[in-house]
Design an enzyme around this catalytic site. Structure first.
Site, PDB file in Angstrom:
ATOM      1  CB  CYS A   1      -7.173  -0.732  -8.033  1.00  0.00           C
ATOM      2  SG  CYS A   1      -5.838  -0.586  -6.845  1.00  0.00           S
TER       3      CYS A   1
ATOM      4  CG  HIS B   1      -6.623   2.644 -10.808  1.00  0.00           C
ATOM      5  ND1 HIS B   1      -6.778   3.280  -9.590  1.00  0.00           N
ATOM      6  CD2 HIS B   1      -5.738   1.632 -10.589  1.00  0.00           C
ATOM      7  CE1 HIS B   1      -6.040   2.675  -8.683  1.00  0.00           C
ATOM      8  NE2 HIS B   1      -5.389   1.677  -9.266  1.00  0.00           N
TER       9      HIS B   1
ATOM     10  CG  ASN C   1      -2.904   2.600  -6.658  1.00  0.00           C
ATOM     11  OD1 ASN C   1      -4.084   2.826  -6.431  1.00  0.00           O
ATOM     12  ND2 ASN C   1      -2.469   1.474  -7.196  1.00  0.00           N
TER      13      ASN C   1
HETATM   14  N1  ACO Z   1      13.077   1.909  -5.417  1.00  0.00           N
HETATM   15  C1  ACO Z   1      14.142   1.427  -6.079  1.00  0.00           C
HETATM   16  N2  ACO Z   1      14.133   0.231  -6.700  1.00  0.00           N
HETATM   17  C2  ACO Z   1      12.985  -0.477  -6.677  1.00  0.00           C
HETATM   18  C3  ACO Z   1      11.829  -0.013  -6.000  1.00  0.00           C
HETATM   19  C4  ACO Z   1      11.919   1.234  -5.338  1.00  0.00           C
HETATM   20  N3  ACO Z   1      10.877   1.774  -4.680  1.00  0.00           N
HETATM   21  N4  ACO Z   1      10.859  -0.936  -6.140  1.00  0.00           N
HETATM   22  C5  ACO Z   1      11.347  -1.947  -6.880  1.00  0.00           C
HETATM   23  N5  ACO Z   1      12.643  -1.664  -7.190  1.00  0.00           N
HETATM   24  C6  ACO Z   1      13.581  -2.478  -7.947  1.00  0.00           C
HETATM   25  C7  ACO Z   1      13.258  -3.931  -7.918  1.00  0.00           C
HETATM   26  O1  ACO Z   1      13.742  -4.548  -6.727  1.00  0.00           O
HETATM   27  C8  ACO Z   1      13.986  -4.428  -9.142  1.00  0.00           C
HETATM   28  O2  ACO Z   1      15.340  -4.584  -8.806  1.00  0.00           O
HETATM   29  P1  ACO Z   1      16.191  -5.849  -9.375  1.00  0.00           P
HETATM   30  O3  ACO Z   1      16.132  -5.686 -10.869  1.00  0.00           O
HETATM   31  O4  ACO Z   1      17.518  -5.643  -8.779  1.00  0.00           O
HETATM   32  O5  ACO Z   1      15.453  -7.060  -8.892  1.00  0.00           O
HETATM   33  C9  ACO Z   1      13.858  -3.267 -10.127  1.00  0.00           C
HETATM   34  O6  ACO Z   1      13.507  -2.125  -9.319  1.00  0.00           O
HETATM   35  C10 ACO Z   1      12.832  -3.479 -11.205  1.00  0.00           C
HETATM   36  O7  ACO Z   1      11.650  -4.001 -10.578  1.00  0.00           O
HETATM   37  P2  ACO Z   1      10.307  -4.168 -11.365  1.00  0.00           P
HETATM   38  O8  ACO Z   1       9.246  -4.631 -10.391  1.00  0.00           O
HETATM   39  O9  ACO Z   1      10.541  -4.976 -12.594  1.00  0.00           O
HETATM   40  O10 ACO Z   1      10.057  -2.644 -11.773  1.00  0.00           O
HETATM   41  P3  ACO Z   1       8.923  -2.051 -12.669  1.00  0.00           P
HETATM   42  O11 ACO Z   1       9.487  -1.207 -13.725  1.00  0.00           O
HETATM   43  O12 ACO Z   1       7.913  -3.093 -13.054  1.00  0.00           O
HETATM   44  O13 ACO Z   1       8.194  -1.043 -11.671  1.00  0.00           O
HETATM   45  C11 ACO Z   1       6.237  -1.006 -10.313  1.00  0.00           C
HETATM   46  C12 ACO Z   1       7.655  -1.539 -10.471  1.00  0.00           C
HETATM   47  C13 ACO Z   1       6.286   0.496 -10.203  1.00  0.00           C
HETATM   48  C14 ACO Z   1       5.636  -1.600  -9.054  1.00  0.00           C
HETATM   49  C15 ACO Z   1       5.392  -1.398 -11.534  1.00  0.00           C
HETATM   50  O14 ACO Z   1       5.570  -2.763 -11.796  1.00  0.00           O
HETATM   51  C16 ACO Z   1       3.942  -1.152 -11.387  1.00  0.00           C
HETATM   52  O15 ACO Z   1       3.511  -0.011 -11.316  1.00  0.00           O
HETATM   53  N6  ACO Z   1       3.096  -2.205 -11.377  1.00  0.00           N
HETATM   54  C17 ACO Z   1       1.688  -2.107 -11.372  1.00  0.00           C
HETATM   55  C18 ACO Z   1       1.156  -1.616 -10.070  1.00  0.00           C
HETATM   56  C19 ACO Z   1      -0.327  -1.529 -10.210  1.00  0.00           C
HETATM   57  O16 ACO Z   1      -0.826  -0.866 -11.096  1.00  0.00           O
HETATM   58  N7  ACO Z   1      -1.078  -2.238  -9.406  1.00  0.00           N
HETATM   59  C20 ACO Z   1      -2.469  -2.403  -9.715  1.00  0.00           C
HETATM   60  C21 ACO Z   1      -3.348  -1.658  -8.955  1.00  0.00           C
HETATM   61  S1  ACO Z   1      -3.055  -1.851  -7.259  1.00  0.00           S
HETATM   62  C22 ACO Z   1      -4.445  -2.567  -6.519  1.00  0.00           C
HETATM   63  O17 ACO Z   1      -5.325  -3.103  -7.104  1.00  0.00           O
HETATM   64  C23 ACO Z   1      -4.442  -2.589  -5.013  1.00  0.00           C
END
Ligand code: ACO
Length: 338
Positions: A128, A265, A295
């Site tokens: 990314c 980004h 993304n």
């Molecule tokens: N729908 C419903 N629930 C979901 C989903 C979904 N699509 N995805 C995850 N959950 C659930 C999880 O299973 C978890 O449930 P649990 O508590 O029962 O275990 C709960 O939601 C919370 O999960 P978290 O991962 O803690 O949620 P978070 O608020 O962190 O959001 C997300 C997840 C959106 C992925 C976030 O962490 C994020 O955006 N991370 C960064 C992503 C990113 O920027 N990546 C870098 C660039 S990518 C690259 O370089 C290729």
């Protein structure tokens, strides 16, 4: 990677080669997929995806479209915007982690697709953060006198490396491509110059497992699928993105108060908002495309630059900061004057 001004004698202005953006372009595949699409097969909802990420829809490439097809379309649009022909370009740098083939580089496929008969072309892989790394490398080529005009492209088909059963990743990503044309212009070595003023690049390979693809040529012999510990990546992103932007601004001799536009980004609206807050920038100075594109990895910044430019949002002389973080982890930022 900020080059010092060339030495100058008494009464003689120092000149440095700056890389000025002359044109932008982008391409998004026709197929638009809304959040509701995922509720058919996964335990997720439009409300969860919007609320946690800001994403409403994304584009997916058609079965017969590859990353190079998207890149060529974006490159053509950028050349038109710059008023240039393919053979005006000296080099093509493509940022991608989803190339058509293991080799040749997507960049050489773009070169052939544009009908370019000269110059050189290569890919950069920093996930990314790829476009930021590509822009810094292209700026280095221009500063070193290796090229006068460089086409810098970010192009991805992340839909090809998704695990469609993993709701924590497959709802986040989209396909697309964006491109800019850089051209050398002499500046006086101050922050009043147009073009790229400073870059800041970072990697920490100890964090490689937080975000990776579980396959590859010399490991599994397969393309693999994306794996991410989203909440850990999130925490690193919020901490590292504002810090790299501040470092680049510092190198340019500017501060956050000088910034007209943040073009981040586009991974997650909450990361973008937290970064803008840390930089004390109001959201109306932030270019946001995450709702419509998701993304798109290395394509997200040039897509956002091109969309905002086509809307006439940038004025000559505006200070623009771009920043990104991705697999590696790798992260960085570029400060430029439009
Ligand atoms: N729908 C419903 N629930 C979901 C989903 C979904 N699509 N995805 C995850 N959950 C659930 C999880 O299973 C978890 O449930 P649990 O508590 O029962 O275990 C709960 O939601 C919370 O999960 P978290 O991962 O803690 O949620 P978070 O608020 O962190 O959001 C997300 C997840 C959106 C992925 C976030 O962490 C994020 O955006 N991370 C960064 C992503 C990113 O920027 N990546 C870098 C660039 S990518 C690259 O370089 C290729």
């Amino acid at each position: 990677m900020t080059a010092p001004a060339a030495p100058s004698g008494p009464g003689q202005a120092a000149t440095v080669r700056r890389s000025v953006i002359r044109g932008t372009g982008h391409y998004l595949p026709e197929r638009v997929v809304t959040n509701d699409h995922f509720t058919e097969s996964l335990d997720t909802s439009d409300e969860w995806i919007r609320g946690r990420t800001g994403i409403e829809r994304r584009h997916f490439a058609a079965d017969d479209q590859c990353t190079s097809d998207l890149a060529i379309a974006a490159a053509r649009a950028a050349l038109t915007s710059a008023g240039m022909q393919p053979d005006d370009i000296d080099a093509i740098v493509v940022a991608t982690s989803t190339p058509d083939f293991t080799f040749p580089a997507v960049a050489t496929m773009v070169q052939a697709g544009l009908g370019m008969t000269r110059g050189f072309a290569f890919d950069v892989q920093a996930v990314c953060a790829g476009f930021v790394f590509a822009l810094a490398n292209a700026d280095g080529l221009i500063r070193a006198g290796q090229a006068d005009r460089v086409l810098v492209i970010g192009a991805e088909t992340f839909s090809r490396i998704m695990d469609w059963t993993d709701r924590g990743t497959c709802v986040l990503f989209g396909d697309g491509a964006g491109a800019v044309v850089l051209e050398a212009e002499d500046g006086d070595g101050t922050s009043d110059d147009r073009g790229i003023l400073a870059t800041d690049l970072n990697s920490d390979g100890r964090l490689k497992d937080l975000l990776h693809v579980d396959g590859g040529v010399s490991s599994t012999g397969t393309a693999g699928q994306l794996r991410m510990q989203g909440n850990l990546v999130f925490r690193h992103a919020v901490e590292k993105l504002a810090a790299t932007a501040h470092r680049a601004l510092d190198k340019a001799g500017l501060s956050a108060g000088d910034v007209d536009w943040l073009v981040p980004h586009q991974a997650n609206l909450r990361i973008i908002t937290a970064t803008a807050q840390k930089m004390q920038l109001p959201l109306d100075k932030v270019v946001l495309t995450v709702a419509d594109h998701g993304n798109t990895s290395a394509a997200s910044i040039p897509l956002a630059l091109s969309v905002a430019n086509s809307q006439g949002r940038f004025a000559k002389g505006d200070v623009i900061v771009t920043e990104a973080i991705g697999g590696g982890l790798s992260w960085g930022s570029v400060v430029l004057r439009w």
